[in-house]
Design a protein around this motif. Structure first.
Motif, PDB file in Angstrom:
ATOM      1  N   ALA A  32       0.829  -1.210   0.000  1.00  0.00           N
ATOM      2  CA  ALA A  32       0.000   0.000   0.000  1.00  0.00           C
ATOM      3  C   ALA A  32       0.864   1.260   0.000  1.00  0.00           C
ATOM      4  N   LEU A  33       1.895   1.292   0.832  1.00  0.00           N
ATOM      5  CA  LEU A  33       2.772   2.456   0.890  1.00  0.00           C
ATOM      6  C   LEU A  33       3.512   2.647  -0.425  1.00  0.00           C
ATOM      7  N   ALA A  34       4.038   1.565  -0.982  1.00  0.00           N
ATOM      8  CA  ALA A  34       4.782   1.664  -2.239  1.00  0.00           C
ATOM      9  C   ALA A  34       3.870   2.086  -3.386  1.00  0.00           C
ATOM     10  N   LEU A  35       2.660   1.570  -3.414  1.00  0.00           N
ATOM     11  CA  LEU A  35       1.718   1.944  -4.465  1.00  0.00           C
ATOM     12  C   LEU A  35       1.366   3.427  -4.380  1.00  0.00           C
ATOM     13  N   CYS A  36       1.135   3.908  -3.174  1.00  0.00           N
ATOM     14  CA  CYS A  36       0.847   5.335  -3.002  1.00  0.00           C
ATOM     15  C   CYS A  36       2.029   6.196  -3.450  1.00  0.00           C
ATOM     16  N   ALA A  37       3.225   5.828  -3.032  1.00  0.00           N
ATOM     17  CA  ALA A  37       4.411   6.595  -3.414  1.00  0.00           C
ATOM     18  C   ALA A  37       4.615   6.575  -4.924  1.00  0.00           C
ATOM     19  N   TYR A  38       4.418   5.420  -5.539  1.00  0.00           N
ATOM     20  CA  TYR A  38       4.588   5.293  -6.985  1.00  0.00           C
ATOM     21  C   TYR A  38       3.555   6.150  -7.723  1.00  0.00           C
ATOM     22  N   LEU A  39       2.292   6.073  -7.302  1.00  0.00           N
ATOM     23  CA  LEU A  39       1.252   6.845  -7.971  1.00  0.00           C
ATOM     24  C   LEU A  39       1.460   8.353  -7.798  1.00  0.00           C
ATOM     25  N   PHE A  40       1.869   8.778  -6.611  1.00  0.00           N
ATOM     26  CA  PHE A  40       2.129  10.196  -6.402  1.00  0.00           C
ATOM     27  C   PHE A  40       3.251  10.674  -7.311  1.00  0.00           C
ATOM     28  N   ARG A  41       4.270   9.833  -7.513  1.00  0.00           N
ATOM     29  CA  ARG A  41       5.413  10.256  -8.328  1.00  0.00           C
ATOM     30  C   ARG A  41       5.102  10.191  -9.814  1.00  0.00           C
ATOM     31  N   VAL A  42       4.537   9.089 -10.272  1.00  0.00           N
ATOM     32  CA  VAL A  42       4.321   8.903 -11.699  1.00  0.00           C
ATOM     33  C   VAL A  42       3.165   9.761 -12.211  1.00  0.00           C
ATOM     34  N   LEU A  43       2.095   9.841 -11.452  1.00  0.00           N
ATOM     35  CA  LEU A  43       0.950  10.646 -11.878  1.00  0.00           C
ATOM     36  C   LEU A  43       1.107  12.124 -11.524  1.00  0.00           C
ATOM     37  N   GLU A  44       2.211  12.454 -10.876  1.00  0.00           N
ATOM     38  CA  GLU A  44       2.536  13.824 -10.478  1.00  0.00           C
ATOM     39  C   GLU A  44       1.378  14.467  -9.716  1.00  0.00           C
ATOM     40  N   LEU A  46       1.352  15.689  -6.829  1.00  0.00           N
ATOM     41  CA  LEU A  46       1.781  16.878  -6.092  1.00  0.00           C
ATOM     42  C   LEU A  46       2.424  17.906  -7.014  1.00  0.00           C
ATOM     43  N   GLY A  47       2.222  17.754  -8.307  1.00  0.00           N
ATOM     44  CA  GLY A  47       2.794  18.685  -9.268  1.00  0.00           C
ATOM     45  C   GLY A  47       3.947  18.052 -10.024  1.00  0.00           C
ATOM     46  N   PRO A  48       4.400  18.695 -11.069  1.00  0.00           N
ATOM     47  CA  PRO A  48       5.489  18.132 -11.876  1.00  0.00           C
ATOM     48  C   PRO A  48       6.815  18.151 -11.131  1.00  0.00           C
ATOM     49  N   PHE A  49       7.630  17.202 -11.485  1.00  0.00           N
ATOM     50  CA  PHE A  49       8.958  17.087 -10.896  1.00  0.00           C
ATOM     51  C   PHE A  49       9.890  18.039 -11.623  1.00  0.00           C
ATOM     52  N   GLY A  50      10.624  18.842 -10.873  1.00  0.00           N
ATOM     53  CA  GLY A  50      11.460  19.871 -11.482  1.00  0.00           C
ATOM     54  C   GLY A  50      12.865  19.424 -11.817  1.00  0.00           C
ATOM     55  N   GLY A  51      13.184  18.154 -11.606  1.00  0.00           N
ATOM     56  CA  GLY A  51      14.543  17.688 -11.850  1.00  0.00           C
ATOM     57  C   GLY A  51      14.848  17.487 -13.322  1.00  0.00           C
ATOM     58  N   THR A  52      16.114  17.414 -13.620  1.00  0.00           N
ATOM     59  CA  THR A  52      16.558  17.198 -14.996  1.00  0.00           C
ATOM     60  C   THR A  52      17.346  15.900 -15.097  1.00  0.00           C
ATOM     61  N   GLN A  53      16.972  14.906 -14.329  1.00  0.00           N
ATOM     62  CA  GLN A  53      17.698  13.648 -14.331  1.00  0.00           C
ATOM     63  C   GLN A  53      17.342  12.843 -15.565  1.00  0.00           C
ATOM     64  N   ARG A  54      18.286  11.971 -15.956  1.00  0.00           N
ATOM     65  CA  ARG A  54      18.045  11.051 -17.060  1.00  0.00           C
ATOM     66  C   ARG A  54      17.926   9.654 -16.486  1.00  0.00           C
ATOM     67  N   PHE A  55      17.011   8.872 -17.026  1.00  0.00           N
ATOM     68  CA  PHE A  55      16.744   7.524 -16.554  1.00  0.00           C
ATOM     69  C   PHE A  55      16.983   6.547 -17.699  1.00  0.00           C
ATOM     70  N   PRO A  56      18.171   5.953 -17.768  1.00  0.00           N
ATOM     71  CA  PRO A  56      18.475   5.062 -18.899  1.00  0.00           C
ATOM     72  C   PRO A  56      17.723   3.731 -18.817  1.00  0.00           C
ATOM     73  N   VAL A  57      17.606   3.079 -19.917  1.00  0.00           N
ATOM     74  CA  VAL A  57      17.065   1.742 -20.123  1.00  0.00           C
ATOM     75  C   VAL A  57      15.557   1.662 -19.921  1.00  0.00           C
ATOM     76  N   VAL A  58      15.046   1.864 -18.715  1.00  0.00           N
ATOM     77  CA  VAL A  58      13.627   1.625 -18.438  1.00  0.00           C
ATOM     78  C   VAL A  58      12.815   2.910 -18.282  1.00  0.00           C
ATOM     79  N   GLY A  59      13.421   4.045 -18.329  1.00  0.00           N
ATOM     80  CA  GLY A  59      12.691   5.300 -18.170  1.00  0.00           C
ATOM     81  C   GLY A  59      12.349   5.583 -16.720  1.00  0.00           C
ATOM     82  N   PRO A  60      11.782   6.748 -16.448  1.00  0.00           N
ATOM     83  CA  PRO A  60      11.493   7.111 -15.056  1.00  0.00           C
ATOM     84  C   PRO A  60      10.469   6.195 -14.393  1.00  0.00           C
ATOM     85  N   GLU A  61       9.455   5.763 -15.150  1.00  0.00           N
ATOM     86  CA  GLU A  61       8.448   4.883 -14.552  1.00  0.00           C
ATOM     87  C   GLU A  61       9.056   3.557 -14.119  1.00  0.00           C
ATOM     88  N   GLY A  62       9.965   3.022 -14.902  1.00  0.00           N
ATOM     89  CA  GLY A  62      10.641   1.763 -14.553  1.00  0.00           C
ATOM     90  C   GLY A  62      11.505   1.896 -13.314  1.00  0.00           C
TER      91      GLY A  62
END
Length: 95
Positions: A32-44, A46-62
């Motif tokens: 439950a905690l991981a699902l909530c954290a994942y949904l908050f991050r992926v569905l934004e 709390l708003g868009p993420f302001g970082g400029t990180q790159r996520f190789p191979v699987v993308g940010p969702e992966g």
């Protein structure tokens, strides 16, 4: 031939401490905690993420799915251990 008594089975201890039930509660709370954290991050939520990180191979969702898995397993282990310690304490007080 030997006077050494046989070791008692450990299944009774696990049942007395309610480890299987605590593990179910731990897994449910971790997922439950991981699902909530994942949904908050992926569905934004709390708003868009302001970082400029790159996520190789699987993308940010992966990557966040992998982090959610780690969060779920560690939370499940922590909750299971805490509930088992509480059960052990209560059982020791009864004896």
């Amino acid at each position: 031939m030997s006077d050494v008594p046989e070791r008692p089975q450990s299944g009774g201890l696990l049942q007395a401490l309610s480890v299987p039930q605590h593990a179910k509660v731990g897994v449910a709370s971790g997922v439950a905690l991981a699902l909530c954290a994942y949904l908050f991050r992926v569905l934004e939520l709390l708003g868009p993420f302001g970082g400029t990180q790159r996520f190789p191979v699987v993308g940010p969702e992966g990557w966040f799915m992998l982090l959610a898995f780690v969060l779920a397993t560690t939370t499940a282990m922590l909750v299971t251990a805490a509930l088992t310690v509480v059960s052990a304490y209560q059982l020791a007080r009864e004896l």
